[in-house]
Every structure is written in C-alpha cells, then in structure tokens.
Design a protein around this motif. Sequence first.
Motif, PDB file in Angstrom:
ATOM      1  N   SER A  57      43.875  88.864 -31.168  1.00  0.00           N
ATOM      2  CA  SER A  57      44.164  88.694 -29.739  1.00  0.00           C
ATOM      3  C   SER A  57      43.226  87.656 -29.150  1.00  0.00           C
ATOM      4  CB  SER A  57      44.009  90.025 -29.011  1.00  0.00           C
ATOM      5  OG  SER A  57      42.700  90.514 -29.180  1.00  0.00           O
ATOM      6  N   SER A  58      43.467  87.283 -27.903  1.00  0.00           N
ATOM      7  CA  SER A  58      42.605  86.304 -27.226  1.00  0.00           C
ATOM      8  C   SER A  58      41.196  86.861 -27.098  1.00  0.00           C
ATOM      9  CB  SER A  58      43.125  86.002 -25.821  1.00  0.00           C
ATOM     10  OG  SER A  58      44.099  85.008 -25.856  1.00  0.00           O
ATOM     11  N   PRO A  59      40.176  86.092 -27.507  1.00  0.00           N
ATOM     12  CA  PRO A  59      38.798  86.584 -27.383  1.00  0.00           C
ATOM     13  C   PRO A  59      38.216  86.355 -25.985  1.00  0.00           C
ATOM     14  CG  PRO A  59      38.859  84.574 -28.708  1.00  0.00           C
ATOM     15  CD  PRO A  59      40.251  84.813 -28.218  1.00  0.00           C
ATOM     16  N   THR A  60      39.059  86.358 -24.983  1.00  0.00           N
ATOM     17  CA  THR A  60      38.641  85.977 -23.627  1.00  0.00           C
ATOM     18  C   THR A  60      37.444  86.762 -23.124  1.00  0.00           C
ATOM     19  OG1 THR A  60      40.939  85.492 -23.213  1.00  0.00           O
ATOM     20  CG2 THR A  60      39.506  85.581 -21.285  1.00  0.00           C
ATOM     21  N   HIS A  76      36.567  83.532 -34.135  1.00  0.00           N
ATOM     22  CA  HIS A  76      37.505  82.966 -33.160  1.00  0.00           C
ATOM     23  C   HIS A  76      36.864  83.005 -31.776  1.00  0.00           C
ATOM     24  CE1 HIS A  76      41.805  83.402 -31.242  1.00  0.00           C
ATOM     25  NE2 HIS A  76      41.280  82.207 -31.033  1.00  0.00           N
ATOM     26  N   PHE A  77      36.563  81.840 -31.257  1.00  0.00           N
ATOM     27  CA  PHE A  77      35.858  81.731 -29.977  1.00  0.00           C
ATOM     28  C   PHE A  77      36.795  81.339 -28.846  1.00  0.00           C
ATOM     29  CE2 PHE A  77      31.269  81.948 -30.649  1.00  0.00           C
ATOM     30  CZ  PHE A  77      31.195  81.954 -32.023  1.00  0.00           C
ATOM     31  N   ASP A  78      36.543  81.881 -27.671  1.00  0.00           N
ATOM     32  CA  ASP A  78      37.185  81.407 -26.448  1.00  0.00           C
ATOM     33  C   ASP A  78      36.132  80.651 -25.645  1.00  0.00           C
ATOM     34  OD1 ASP A  78      38.056  81.138 -23.784  1.00  0.00           O
ATOM     35  OD2 ASP A  78      39.524  82.725 -24.096  1.00  0.00           O
ATOM     36  N   LEU A  79      36.312  79.347 -25.525  1.00  0.00           N
ATOM     37  CA  LEU A  79      35.295  78.506 -24.863  1.00  0.00           C
ATOM     38  C   LEU A  79      35.714  78.116 -23.449  1.00  0.00           C
ATOM     39  CD1 LEU A  79      34.405  76.321 -27.972  1.00  0.00           C
ATOM     40  CD2 LEU A  79      33.284  78.403 -27.152  1.00  0.00           C
ATOM     41  N   TYR A  80      36.589  78.936 -22.860  1.00  0.00           N
ATOM     42  CA  TYR A  80      37.112  78.623 -21.522  1.00  0.00           C
ATOM     43  C   TYR A  80      36.000  78.420 -20.499  1.00  0.00           C
ATOM     44  CZ  TYR A  80      40.042  78.929 -17.361  1.00  0.00           C
ATOM     45  OH  TYR A  80      40.672  78.663 -16.180  1.00  0.00           O
ATOM     46  N   GLU A  86      24.390  73.526 -23.509  1.00  0.00           N
ATOM     47  CA  GLU A  86      23.493  74.684 -23.275  1.00  0.00           C
ATOM     48  C   GLU A  86      24.298  75.983 -23.292  1.00  0.00           C
ATOM     49  OE1 GLU A  86      23.519  71.921 -21.292  1.00  0.00           O
ATOM     50  OE2 GLU A  86      21.750  71.054 -22.237  1.00  0.00           O
ATOM     51  N   ASP A  87      25.453  75.937 -22.624  1.00  0.00           N
ATOM     52  CA  ASP A  87      26.347  77.108 -22.627  1.00  0.00           C
ATOM     53  C   ASP A  87      26.704  77.498 -24.053  1.00  0.00           C
ATOM     54  OD1 ASP A  87      26.487  77.184 -19.902  1.00  0.00           O
ATOM     55  OD2 ASP A  87      28.563  76.453 -19.763  1.00  0.00           O
ATOM     56  N   LEU A  88      27.018  76.482 -24.838  1.00  0.00           N
ATOM     57  CA  LEU A  88      27.461  76.749 -26.205  1.00  0.00           C
ATOM     58  C   LEU A  88      26.330  77.363 -27.027  1.00  0.00           C
ATOM     59  CD1 LEU A  88      29.928  76.523 -28.025  1.00  0.00           C
ATOM     60  CD2 LEU A  88      29.125  74.272 -28.743  1.00  0.00           C
ATOM     61  N   TYR A  89      25.140  76.830 -26.882  1.00  0.00           N
ATOM     62  CA  TYR A  89      23.977  77.420 -27.561  1.00  0.00           C
ATOM     63  C   TYR A  89      23.805  78.874 -27.162  1.00  0.00           C
ATOM     64  CZ  TYR A  89      22.203  73.196 -29.745  1.00  0.00           C
ATOM     65  OH  TYR A  89      22.058  72.105 -30.549  1.00  0.00           O
ATOM     66  N   SER A  90      23.968  79.168 -25.889  1.00  0.00           N
ATOM     67  CA  SER A  90      23.701  80.531 -25.432  1.00  0.00           C
ATOM     68  C   SER A  90      24.761  81.528 -25.889  1.00  0.00           C
ATOM     69  CB  SER A  90      23.488  80.575 -23.912  1.00  0.00           C
ATOM     70  OG  SER A  90      24.668  80.197 -23.267  1.00  0.00           O
ATOM     71  N   THR A  91      25.926  81.049 -26.346  1.00  0.00           N
ATOM     72  CA  THR A  91      26.910  81.979 -26.909  1.00  0.00           C
ATOM     73  C   THR A  91      26.517  82.423 -28.315  1.00  0.00           C
ATOM     74  OG1 THR A  91      28.205  80.243 -27.988  1.00  0.00           O
ATOM     75  CG2 THR A  91      28.846  80.815 -25.742  1.00  0.00           C
ATOM     76  N   GLY A  92      25.531  81.739 -28.908  1.00  0.00           N
ATOM     77  CA  GLY A  92      25.176  82.036 -30.296  1.00  0.00           C
ATOM     78  C   GLY A  92      26.095  81.343 -31.287  1.00  0.00           C
ATOM     79  N   ASP A 105      39.302  78.275 -29.227  1.00  0.00           N
ATOM     80  CA  ASP A 105      40.225  78.039 -28.116  1.00  0.00           C
ATOM     81  C   ASP A 105      39.489  77.216 -27.059  1.00  0.00           C
ATOM     82  OD1 ASP A 105      41.787  79.839 -29.506  1.00  0.00           O
ATOM     83  OD2 ASP A 105      42.131  81.185 -27.803  1.00  0.00           O
ATOM     84  N   TRP A 106      40.213  76.429 -26.300  1.00  0.00           N
ATOM     85  CA  TRP A 106      39.640  75.592 -25.231  1.00  0.00           C
ATOM     86  C   TRP A 106      38.588  74.615 -25.785  1.00  0.00           C
ATOM     87  CZ3 TRP A 106      42.523  75.644 -21.078  1.00  0.00           C
ATOM     88  CH2 TRP A 106      43.273  76.791 -20.799  1.00  0.00           C
ATOM     89  N   SER A 107      38.941  73.985 -26.899  1.00  0.00           N
ATOM     90  CA  SER A 107      38.048  72.995 -27.514  1.00  0.00           C
ATOM     91  C   SER A 107      37.854  71.781 -26.611  1.00  0.00           C
ATOM     92  CB  SER A 107      38.631  72.548 -28.852  1.00  0.00           C
ATOM     93  OG  SER A 107      38.927  73.683 -29.634  1.00  0.00           O
ATOM     94  N   GLU A 108      38.746  71.602 -25.642  1.00  0.00           N
ATOM     95  CA  GLU A 108      38.592  70.551 -24.635  1.00  0.00           C
ATOM     96  C   GLU A 108      37.176  70.575 -24.049  1.00  0.00           C
ATOM     97  OE1 GLU A 108      41.069  72.736 -24.807  1.00  0.00           O
ATOM     98  OE2 GLU A 108      42.987  71.828 -24.235  1.00  0.00           O
ATOM     99  N   ASN A 109      36.633  71.806 -23.937  1.00  0.00           N
ATOM    100  CA  ASN A 109      35.343  71.973 -23.257  1.00  0.00           C
ATOM    101  C   ASN A 109      34.141  71.568 -24.103  1.00  0.00           C
ATOM    102  OD1 ASN A 109      36.684  72.867 -21.061  1.00  0.00           O
ATOM    103  ND2 ASN A 109      36.237  75.036 -21.350  1.00  0.00           N
ATOM    104  N   ILE A 110      34.348  71.377 -25.399  1.00  0.00           N
ATOM    105  CA  ILE A 110      33.209  70.979 -26.243  1.00  0.00           C
ATOM    106  C   ILE A 110      33.561  69.756 -27.088  1.00  0.00           C
ATOM    107  CG2 ILE A 110      32.140  73.274 -26.387  1.00  0.00           C
ATOM    108  CD1 ILE A 110      33.363  73.257 -29.376  1.00  0.00           C
ATOM    109  N   GLU A 111      34.500  68.987 -26.573  1.00  0.00           N
ATOM    110  CA  GLU A 111      35.033  67.869 -27.365  1.00  0.00           C
ATOM    111  C   GLU A 111      33.930  66.986 -27.959  1.00  0.00           C
ATOM    112  OE1 GLU A 111      38.625  66.122 -25.919  1.00  0.00           O
ATOM    113  OE2 GLU A 111      38.833  65.514 -28.013  1.00  0.00           O
ATOM    114  N   GLU A 112      32.918  66.688 -27.156  1.00  0.00           N
ATOM    115  CA  GLU A 112      31.869  65.757 -27.632  1.00  0.00           C
ATOM    116  C   GLU A 112      30.937  66.409 -28.651  1.00  0.00           C
ATOM    117  OE1 GLU A 112      30.546  67.800 -23.943  1.00  0.00           O
ATOM    118  OE2 GLU A 112      32.377  66.863 -24.627  1.00  0.00           O
ATOM    119  N   LEU A 113      31.060  67.733 -28.813  1.00  0.00           N
ATOM    120  CA  LEU A 113      30.194  68.429 -29.772  1.00  0.00           C
ATOM    121  C   LEU A 113      30.912  68.746 -31.090  1.00  0.00           C
ATOM    122  CD1 LEU A 113      28.643  71.006 -27.268  1.00  0.00           C
ATOM    123  CD2 LEU A 113      27.574  68.913 -28.134  1.00  0.00           C
TER     124      LEU A 113
END
Length: 142
Positions: A57-60, A76-80, A86-92, A105-113
């Motif tokens: 299911s969605s990991p929202t 399976h990550f939800d990066l919405y 910094e946000d990404l680091y803090s998710t572990g 999901d929502w890879s748009e948000n970390i495209e440069e990474l």
Amino acid sequence: MIEFLSQSVADTEAFACRLAQRVPQAGFVALFGGLGMGKTAFARGFMKGLDYTGEVSSPTFALVHEYVGAKQDVFHFDLYRVTSPEDLYSTGFFDYEGRGILLTDWSENIEELLPTDCIRVHIAAGEGDEQRKITVEGLSEC
Ligand SMILES: Nc1ncnc2c1ncn2[C@@H]1O[C@H](COP(=O)(O)OP(=O)(O)OP(=O)(O)O)[C@@H](O)[C@H]1O
Ligand SMILES: [Mg+2]
C-alpha cells in the motif's frame, strides 16, 4: 528507454511485475507521477514480480514500508513531504542503501539526489480515465 501504454490497472501491474525481475541487486527505482497516477498499482505488481505475497500500500503515513523476505527486500518510500536533502537525511533514507531495492514515490522531490544509474519510471495520464503512459529510463528492456 522503454515506453509502455497501459490500458488498465492490471496492465500496469503486469508491466511492473516484469520490470521487477530485471532490476539489479539493491537497485534504485524512482517513481514519478502525481496523485492517483498508479504508483501503488505499480508497486503491487513490482512486489508480485519478486514473489512477495504480503500487503502492498502507499507508505504515506509510515514514510517507508519494508517488504522483506521475498526474492529481494524492497524499501518503499513516500517522499511527498521531503523537499530538501536535509529532509531526506532525517528520514533515515541513506541507512537503507545497499540493503535491498529502494523504490521511491514522489521522486520529483529528490531529483537532484538520484544516483545516475537509477531506474526512472514515469507514469503519466493517457487518453481517458484508464490509460497511462509509462516510460522507463535506465533499463533497456523488460
Ligand atoms: N492504467 C492504469 N494504471 C494504474 N491505475 C489506473 C489505471 N487506470 C485507472 N487507474 C486508477 O488510478 C488509480 C491509481 O491509484 P494508485 O493508488 O495506484 O495511485 P497512486 O499514484 O499510488 O496515488 P497516490 O499518489 O494517492 O498514492 C486507481 O484508482 C486505479 O483504479
Ligand atoms: Mg500510492
């Protein structure tokens, strides 16, 4: 690049099921596609392709769902809500690298990474309600 025209949820699942079988060990699969485009349908088919029999299911709310015990473990990550490194680091997130397949999901948000060798899956609307245009970069066939 692979281009696939899905005409139904079942089509999207079957395509993702095939694709999963071609992802390298601990590969990175970045999903792109807005609300209701079929990311969860894709993830369901993808896990079926790895012989995973549990719920998908969605990991929202959880941020990450861990699907372990199948042919490959999948995280399976939800990066919405992730909008900065910094946000990404803090998710572990980085603790999971190398432990299994990363599916985001929502890879748009970390495209440069995104790593250069990651597999990018774009799901876009087609004609009518049921069609989806799926394009895959980083895999030659599936
Ligand atoms: N060809 C198709 N492939 C996938 N889903 C489709 C297709 N045609 C219609 N749909 C519908 O689109 C919706 C996709 O829902 P799904 O939960 O998989 O999207 P999502 O991208 O995960 O959404 P969210 O961003 O809310 O998590 C479902 O209602 C499904 O029935
Ligand atoms: Mg979803």
